[in-house]
Design a protein around this motif. Structure first.
Motif, short mmCIF file in Angstrom:
data_model
loop_
_atom_site.label_atom_id
_atom_site.label_comp_id
_atom_site.label_asym_id
_atom_site.label_seq_id
_atom_site.Cartn_x
_atom_site.Cartn_y
_atom_site.Cartn_z
N ASN A 1 0.82 -1.21 0.00
CA ASN A 1 0.00 0.00 0.00
C ASN A 1 0.86 1.27 0.00
O ASN A 1 0.46 2.29 -0.57
CB ASN A 1 -0.98 0.00 1.18
CG ASN A 1 -0.28 -0.21 2.52
OD1 ASN A 1 0.91 0.05 2.68
ND2 ASN A 1 -1.03 -0.71 3.49
N LYS A 2 2.06 1.20 0.58
CA LYS A 2 2.93 2.38 0.57
C LYS A 2 3.58 2.59 -0.80
O LYS A 2 3.93 3.72 -1.15
CB LYS A 2 4.00 2.25 1.66
CG LYS A 2 3.43 2.39 3.07
CD LYS A 2 4.54 2.43 4.12
CE LYS A 2 3.96 2.63 5.50
NZ LYS A 2 5.02 2.67 6.55
N LYS B 1 1.22 4.68 -2.64
CA LYS B 1 1.17 6.06 -2.18
C LYS B 1 2.45 6.84 -2.46
O LYS B 1 2.42 8.02 -2.81
CB LYS B 1 0.89 6.09 -0.67
CG LYS B 1 -0.45 5.50 -0.27
CD LYS B 1 -0.60 5.47 1.24
CE LYS B 1 -1.91 4.83 1.66
NZ LYS B 1 -2.03 4.76 3.15
N ASP B 2 3.60 6.16 -2.33
CA ASP B 2 4.88 6.88 -2.32
C ASP B 2 5.63 6.86 -3.64
O ASP B 2 6.60 7.60 -3.80
CB ASP B 2 5.79 6.29 -1.23
CG ASP B 2 5.19 6.40 0.17
OD1 ASP B 2 4.27 7.22 0.34
OD2 ASP B 2 5.62 5.65 1.06
#
Length: 318
Positions: free
Chosen positions: A167-168, A171-172
């Protein structure tokens, strides 16, 4: 003539050396040599030419080999029929893809022992088709339908693959930096990912022939990977994504979009190209396979029923 001599004969043809045959038969190599010599004397036929350590069939041996294979099959069938077919005890050998075995069957072992306490489950992690005719396994779980017409085949369900990432990572990581984790061992998944990569102009961040490695690479935020739902759902940090639009897939079964999210039927490698829409999810059938002789065994039928229950309970199977 000792019937067991035929088993040594067939094994030596396949293994070609005394040492390899002895290891397969779990005996000394001198035992193999003695049994072959006894068979040749009994038949009064030279079955092999000795070329160094290799045993090569003679013309006469070649003619007899194919018949010996058929006799061996009949011997195995006879042994199966001699077993008490009604006893819910003894060993049952199940061959299954390693990841499916680890993630689906191992967690259900406590249920198995409570349900079938007198049956010993021998689980073999294997992706190749076990030789059910020669009792390498009583039951095989396979992702491809066998071609042998004399086997009993039942569809267990289907394993759905999707694109997953941390999930990161979603996002990142900037959209232009997204990369694919390639899984090489499954020809259909490999062709699917390669076609997608070419059509969407992605590059490879990491490549492996091990599904666990692909999964853990995604967990390390290396990129996104095609993973089966039953494996990815073990790790809450992994989320299903649409790598075309770089967005999460929030509702796996209900989602549909103009991007052809799920193919109605799994596409074969030859159907995947850079022109056709590439699906974002595909379901591949799983097959339970048995030799017709062993399905008469009560313990084999009981284990088969347990395997069916395991697949029915598994989230992500239809």
């Amino acid at each position: 003539m000792h019937w067991d001599d035929l088993a040594y004969f067939v094994c030596l043809v396949e293994k070609q050396t005394l040492t390899a045959c002895a290891e397969d038969m779990n005996v000394q190599h001198s035992t193999v040599a003695r049994r072959i010599e006894h068979l040749e004397q009994t038949l009064d036929v030279n079955l092999f030419d000795r070329l160094g350590k290799r045993y090569v069939l003679t013309i006469e041996g070649e003619r007899l080999y194919h018949q010996a294979v058929e006799v061996k099959k009949e011997m195995v069938t006879f042994q199966r029929m001699a077993i008490d077919q009604n006893a819910l005890q003894g060993k049952v050998v199940v061959s299954a893809p390693p990841v499916w075995a680890n993630e689906v069957l191992i967690p259900a072992l406590a249920d198995f022992h409570q349900r079938l306490p007198d049956i010993v489950l021998a689980l073999s992690g294997d992706v190749s088709m076990s030789n059910l005719h020669q009792r390498e396994a009583d039951i095989a779980i396979r992702t491809r339908r066998p071609t042998q017409e004399d086997l009993v085949i039942r569809t267990l369900g289907s394993s759905t693959y999707r694109f997953y990432t941390h999930n990161k990572y979603l996002k990142d990581t900037r959209p232009e930096q997204w990369q694919l984790i390639e899984f090489q061992a499954n020809a259909r998944v490999l062709a699917w990912s390669q076609a997608f990569m070419q059509q969407q102009d992605y590059t490879i961040a990491f490549s492996t022939n091990d599904l666990y490695m692909a999964c853990h690479a995604a967990r390390q935020k290396i990129g996104f990977a095609l993973l089966p739902d039953f494996l990815a759902c073990q790790y809450p940090e992994l989320i299903a994504v649409d790598p075309i639009n770089k967005i999460p897939i929030t509702t796996l079964k209900a989602h549909s979009s103009a991007n052809n999210y799920a193919a109605a039927e799994p596409l074969q490698p030859e159907q995947l190209d850079t022109q056709s829409p590439i699906p974002l999810a595909q379901s591949y059938p799983l097959y339970l396979v048995m030799h017709p002789d062993v399905r008469r065994s009560a313990r084999v039928r009981a284990v088969a029923d347990w395997l069916i229950d395991c697949s029915n309970r598994l989230e992500g199977f239809a």
